[in-house]
Motif scaffolding. Structure first.
Motif, PDB file in Angstrom:
ATOM      1  N   ALA A 168       0.832  -1.199   0.000  1.00 54.26           N
ATOM      2  CA  ALA A 168       0.000   0.000   0.000  1.00 54.26           C
ATOM      3  C   ALA A 168       0.869   1.252   0.000  1.00 54.26           C
ATOM      4  O   ALA A 168       2.061   1.211   0.316  1.00 54.26           O
ATOM      5  CB  ALA A 168      -0.924   0.001   1.222  1.00 54.26           C
ATOM      6  N   ASP A 169       0.243   2.383  -0.351  1.00 53.60           N
ATOM      7  CA  ASP A 169       0.944   3.669  -0.276  1.00 53.60           C
ATOM      8  C   ASP A 169       1.097   4.113   1.170  1.00 53.60           C
ATOM      9  O   ASP A 169       2.141   4.631   1.564  1.00 53.60           O
ATOM     10  CB  ASP A 169       0.165   4.743  -1.050  1.00 53.60           C
ATOM     11  CG  ASP A 169       0.033   4.424  -2.522  1.00 53.60           C
ATOM     12  OD1 ASP A 169       1.059   4.061  -3.141  1.00 53.60           O
ATOM     13  OD2 ASP A 169      -1.090   4.525  -3.060  1.00 53.60           O
ATOM     14  N   VAL A 170       0.038   3.937   1.940  1.00 52.87           N
ATOM     15  CA  VAL A 170       0.036   4.354   3.340  1.00 52.87           C
ATOM     16  C   VAL A 170      -0.698   3.300   4.155  1.00 52.87           C
ATOM     17  O   VAL A 170      -1.465   2.489   3.623  1.00 52.87           O
ATOM     18  CB  VAL A 170      -0.649   5.732   3.532  1.00 52.87           C
ATOM     19  CG1 VAL A 170       0.109   6.816   2.798  1.00 52.87           C
ATOM     20  CG2 VAL A 170      -2.100   5.688   3.086  1.00 52.87           C
ATOM     21  N   ALA A 171      -0.463   3.317   5.459  1.00 51.04           N
ATOM     22  CA  ALA A 171      -1.174   2.417   6.367  1.00 51.04           C
ATOM     23  C   ALA A 171      -1.472   3.149   7.664  1.00 51.04           C
ATOM     24  O   ALA A 171      -0.698   4.014   8.098  1.00 51.04           O
ATOM     25  CB  ALA A 171      -0.357   1.155   6.654  1.00 51.04           C
ATOM     26  N   ILE A 172      -2.594   2.819   8.265  1.00 50.05           N
ATOM     27  CA  ILE A 172      -2.961   3.377   9.566  1.00 50.05           C
ATOM     28  C   ILE A 172      -3.493   2.260  10.449  1.00 50.05           C
ATOM     29  O   ILE A 172      -4.082   1.297   9.978  1.00 50.05           O
ATOM     30  CB  ILE A 172      -4.026   4.489   9.443  1.00 50.05           C
ATOM     31  CG1 ILE A 172      -5.302   3.959   8.772  1.00 50.05           C
ATOM     32  CG2 ILE A 172      -3.472   5.695   8.687  1.00 50.05           C
ATOM     33  CD1 ILE A 172      -6.446   4.966   8.723  1.00 50.05           C
ATOM     34  N   ILE A 173      -3.273   2.409  11.755  1.00 50.38           N
ATOM     35  CA  ILE A 173      -3.831   1.470  12.724  1.00 50.38           C
ATOM     36  C   ILE A 173      -4.161   2.230  13.995  1.00 50.38           C
ATOM     37  O   ILE A 173      -3.443   3.169  14.378  1.00 50.38           O
ATOM     38  CB  ILE A 173      -2.872   0.297  13.016  1.00 50.38           C
ATOM     39  CG1 ILE A 173      -3.560  -0.741  13.913  1.00 50.38           C
ATOM     40  CG2 ILE A 173      -1.563   0.786  13.617  1.00 50.38           C
ATOM     41  CD1 ILE A 173      -2.799  -2.041  14.063  1.00 50.38           C
ATOM     42  N   ASN A 174      -5.258   1.871  14.626  1.00 47.96           N
ATOM     43  CA  ASN A 174      -5.643   2.535  15.870  1.00 47.96           C
ATOM     44  C   ASN A 174      -4.748   2.074  17.007  1.00 47.96           C
ATOM     45  O   ASN A 174      -4.436   0.898  17.155  1.00 47.96           O
ATOM     46  CB  ASN A 174      -7.115   2.234  16.200  1.00 47.96           C
ATOM     47  CG  ASN A 174      -7.388   0.758  16.365  1.00 47.96           C
ATOM     48  OD1 ASN A 174      -6.991  -0.049  15.529  1.00 47.96           O
ATOM     49  ND2 ASN A 174      -8.048   0.398  17.450  1.00 47.96           N
ATOM     50  N   SER A 175      -4.365   3.014  17.850  1.00 47.59           N
ATOM     51  CA  SER A 175      -3.478   2.686  18.976  1.00 47.59           C
ATOM     52  C   SER A 175      -4.151   1.802  20.007  1.00 47.59           C
ATOM     53  O   SER A 175      -3.475   1.105  20.763  1.00 47.59           O
ATOM     54  CB  SER A 175      -2.997   3.979  19.631  1.00 47.59           C
ATOM     55  OG  SER A 175      -2.165   4.703  18.750  1.00 47.59           O
ATOM     56  N   GLY A 176      -5.500   1.812  20.039  1.00 49.05           N
ATOM     57  CA  GLY A 176      -6.204   0.933  20.962  1.00 49.05           C
ATOM     58  C   GLY A 176      -6.030  -0.535  20.634  1.00 49.05           C
ATOM     59  O   GLY A 176      -6.280  -1.398  21.473  1.00 49.05           O
ATOM     60  N   GLY A 177      -5.580  -0.842  19.413  1.00 53.60           N
ATOM     61  CA  GLY A 177      -5.301  -2.222  19.034  1.00 53.60           C
ATOM     62  C   GLY A 177      -3.916  -2.677  19.424  1.00 53.60           C
ATOM     63  O   GLY A 177      -3.527  -3.823  19.155  1.00 53.60           O
ATOM     64  N   ILE A 178      -3.142  -1.803  20.073  1.00 52.40           N
ATOM     65  CA  ILE A 178      -1.784  -2.122  20.534  1.00 52.40           C
ATOM     66  C   ILE A 178      -1.820  -2.092  22.054  1.00 52.40           C
ATOM     67  O   ILE A 178      -1.938  -1.033  22.669  1.00 52.40           O
ATOM     68  CB  ILE A 178      -0.761  -1.105  19.981  1.00 52.40           C
ATOM     69  CG1 ILE A 178      -0.803  -1.099  18.452  1.00 52.40           C
ATOM     70  CG2 ILE A 178       0.643  -1.415  20.489  1.00 52.40           C
ATOM     71  CD1 ILE A 178       0.002   0.019  17.806  1.00 52.40           C
ATOM     72  N   ARG A 179      -1.714  -3.247  22.696  1.00 55.22           N
ATOM     73  CA  ARG A 179      -2.064  -3.348  24.115  1.00 55.22           C
ATOM     74  C   ARG A 179      -0.889  -3.331  25.079  1.00 55.22           C
ATOM     75  O   ARG A 179      -1.082  -3.140  26.274  1.00 55.22           O
ATOM     76  CB  ARG A 179      -2.871  -4.627  24.344  1.00 55.22           C
ATOM     77  CG  ARG A 179      -4.088  -4.775  23.443  1.00 55.22           C
ATOM     78  CD  ARG A 179      -5.062  -3.628  23.548  1.00 55.22           C
ATOM     79  NE  ARG A 179      -5.798  -3.639  24.806  1.00 55.22           N
ATOM     80  CZ  ARG A 179      -6.816  -2.829  25.089  1.00 55.22           C
ATOM     81  NH1 ARG A 179      -7.184  -1.915  24.205  1.00 55.22           N
ATOM     82  NH2 ARG A 179      -7.435  -2.899  26.234  1.00 55.22           N
ATOM     83  N   THR A 180       0.333  -3.522  24.582  1.00 56.71           N
ATOM     84  CA  THR A 180       1.470  -3.544  25.500  1.00 56.71           C
ATOM     85  C   THR A 180       2.757  -3.428  24.700  1.00 56.71           C
ATOM     86  O   THR A 180       2.731  -3.353  23.470  1.00 56.71           O
ATOM     87  CB  THR A 180       1.472  -4.836  26.349  1.00 56.71           C
ATOM     88  OG1 THR A 180       2.446  -4.732  27.396  1.00 56.71           O
ATOM     89  CG2 THR A 180       1.771  -6.064  25.499  1.00 56.71           C
ATOM     90  N   SER A 181       3.884  -3.397  25.388  1.00 54.12           N
ATOM     91  CA  SER A 181       5.191  -3.294  24.735  1.00 54.12           C
ATOM     92  C   SER A 181       5.801  -4.675  24.519  1.00 54.12           C
ATOM     93  O   SER A 181       5.342  -5.673  25.080  1.00 54.12           O
ATOM     94  CB  SER A 181       6.143  -2.452  25.598  1.00 54.12           C
ATOM     95  OG  SER A 181       5.644  -1.143  25.792  1.00 54.12           O
ATOM     96  N   ILE A 182       6.846  -4.722  23.694  1.00 55.68           N
ATOM     97  CA  ILE A 182       7.646  -5.935  23.519  1.00 55.68           C
ATOM     98  C   ILE A 182       9.058  -5.615  24.004  1.00 55.68           C
ATOM     99  O   ILE A 182       9.711  -4.707  23.485  1.00 55.68           O
ATOM    100  CB  ILE A 182       7.685  -6.387  22.046  1.00 55.68           C
ATOM    101  CG1 ILE A 182       6.273  -6.735  21.557  1.00 55.68           C
ATOM    102  CG2 ILE A 182       8.608  -7.608  21.878  1.00 55.68           C
ATOM    103  CD1 ILE A 182       6.211  -7.111  20.095  1.00 55.68           C
TER     104      ILE A 182
END
Length: 506
Positions: A352-366
């Motif tokens: 894709a040219d660009v991508a977006i994702i909501n931060s609420g779908g990222i629940r913790t760190s690695i």
């Protein structure tokens, strides 16, 4: 995923066993006064051992200890079957197995209870050996309540009226279609109705157990409700992951609207357990913070659930030389390297040219070191699918204005991005903060078409992000599969692989 379905089925045996043990251990004790204690939890999100906090064994132990000389009620304010790999890999049955050993008297549903879809939601609620109540969750077609609206519990000399509430934000925070034929009605109207009903029930105390929160994001908060609805003595809250004691936010970050109600909330992930004491009308609401306490029946259930899942999740898929940051307060308010990396995963995998994702779908760190399947599902437990849309450049502006309007509010709708550089004025009014967007080093043409990759949650209007709903979305691979494949191909994630500086304040 076959392994996940197998584990979900295997947990059923644990659920049944736990239920049988809990019923057999029930003891009724009578006291002569009207005093009582409420042990409460909220937003546990499948962190059975407390994520470095006190955990479910402490909830059970506190309940047992206080019950020696006081009447005790134990309640949960929602978001308990989803949130990490132990929820994802068992479709929430792991939480049912653990919570059925605690001795809860009741719970209310949270918005994340719908993450597996309505049918599984109803199945999980039916597997609990304690009642679920909610006064503002109804069937769309009939208007009938899905659960009992309230419950009057009488123990010892205490008679307490409980009613349940769910945030209307659930409608935008869960995947389109996941709520089935249900809808959430106005919590203020429901609360007024419940107070009117319970005042006629000769109760010592009226307690709302709600999943509303205190974040100021356009939805009714618990303190706003209590300000407008007199007669609620105690409001046990969830949703915003806020720590409160004696009706005040512990860190002072939010000043609650005044009311005659004591609002209580524990934060999240069982870092703490709430303890409310009621003595002759005097109410004290505190947090039990440490040490973690042991309780064998609950500990055994936790061990059984986690052992089943952990064995499957030990597989190492790669390594990282740096910590990949997904901590809630950071990823929901600004660009982080994990947010960038996941967005890069989606864009790179879909060309894709660009991508977006909501931060609420990222629940913790690695953390630095091996990346395991457990890390993957702890970070992304919601089993979303990637999808591709062709949109005009004007939509990219709308997306970024939507996102930047949330900056500083710690909201899940805040976007992590790939393929774009966005400059913005943080002092400008919401809706007019973007000053420029470039894609591939070229200023975005609002009339040109761009290939945008995201996840189905956003494409269907999740988090109130409505700007893609009118565009056809082609579903691609599951996000977890994209991420696993991307990391496996890379081998080791290094700092120079992630180009930061995609959001630039001017």
């Amino acid at each position: 995923m076959a392994d996940r379905k197998f584990l979900a089925s295997a947990i059923v045996a644990i659920v049944v066993l736990s239920t049988a043990i809990t019923v057999a251990a029930t003891v009724t004790t009578h006291y002569d006064d009207h005093s009582f204690t409420i042990i409460h939890t909220n937003d546990t999100h499948c962190f059975y051992d407390g994520d470095g906090g006190v955990g479910f064994t402490t909830v059970s132990a506190l309940r047992e200890d206080y019950s020696k000389d006081r009447t005790v009620f134990t309640v949960d304010a929602g978001d308990f079957i989803q949130g990490n790999s132990y929820g994802t890999m068992t479709d929430g049955e792991g939480s049912v197995a653990v919570m059925n050993t605690v001795g809860y008297d009741l719970a209310v549903p949270g918005n994340h209870e719908f993450d597996y879809g309505f049918d599984i939601f109803m199945e999980r609620m039916s597997q609990l050996d304690f009642p679920v109540i909610c006064a503002n969750l109804v069937y769309k077609d009939s208007g009938e309540n899905i659960f009992d609206e309230y419950l009057v519990l009488e123990k010892g000399g205490a008679r307490v009226g409980f009613f349940g509430l769910l945030t209307t934000e659930t409608e935008v925070e869960t995947m389109a279609g996941n709520m089935g034929n249900s809808t959430v009605t106005d919590p203020i109207d429901a609360a007024r109705r419940m107070v009117s009903v319970l005042e006629k029930k000769n109760v010592d105390c009226i307690v709302a157990v709600g999943h509303l929160g205190v974040s100021r994001v356009g939805y009714t908060t618990s303190d706003q409700l209590c300000n407008q609805v007199p007669g609620i003595d105690i409001f046990i809250d969830g949703h915003s992951h806020t720590e409160m004691e004696d009706g005040k936010v512990c860190d002072g970050s939010i000043v609650l609207e005044e009311s005659g109600t004591v609002i209580a909330s524990t934060g999240s992930y069982l870092h703490n357990v709430g303890v409310i004491t009621y003595d002759s009308g005097k109410i004290e609401a505190k947090l039990y913070r440490e040490p973690a306490l042991q309780y064998q029946r609950t500990g055994d259930a936790i061990d059984a659930v986690t052992a089943e899942v952990d064995e499957k999740l030990k597989t190492v898929i790669g390594r990282t030389e740096i910590e990949l940051v997904g901590e809630r307060g950071l990823v929901r308010n600004g660009e982080t390297n994990l947010g960038d990396f996941i967005a890069d995963t989606i864009r790179g995998s879909t060309d894709a040219d660009v991508a977006i994702i909501n931060s609420g779908g990222i629940r913790t760190s690695i953390k630095e070191g091996d990346i395991t399947l457990k890390d993957v599902y702890d970070v992304m437990p919601f089993l979303n699918y990637s999808c591709i849309l062709n949109v005009p450049g004007s939509v990219l502006w709308e997306e970024m204005e939507f996102s930047l309007a949330l900056m500083g509010a710690t909201q899940g709708g805040f976007l992590q991005i790939s393929g774009m550089t966005v400059t913005y004025d943080p002092d400008a009014a919401a809706g007019g903060r973007v000053t420029s967007i470039t894609v591939g080093g070229t200023e975005v043409d609002k009339d040109a078409t761009y290939k945008l990759a995201t996840i189905d949650f956003i494409a269907t209007g999740g988090d109130g992000n409505i700007y893609l709903k009118d565009y056809a979305a082609t579903k691609y691979l599951a996000l977890d599969m994209l991420f696993i494949g991307y990391v496996t191909n890379i081998g080791t994630v290094t700092e120079d692989m992630i180009e930061m500086g995609r959001l630039v304040a001017v």
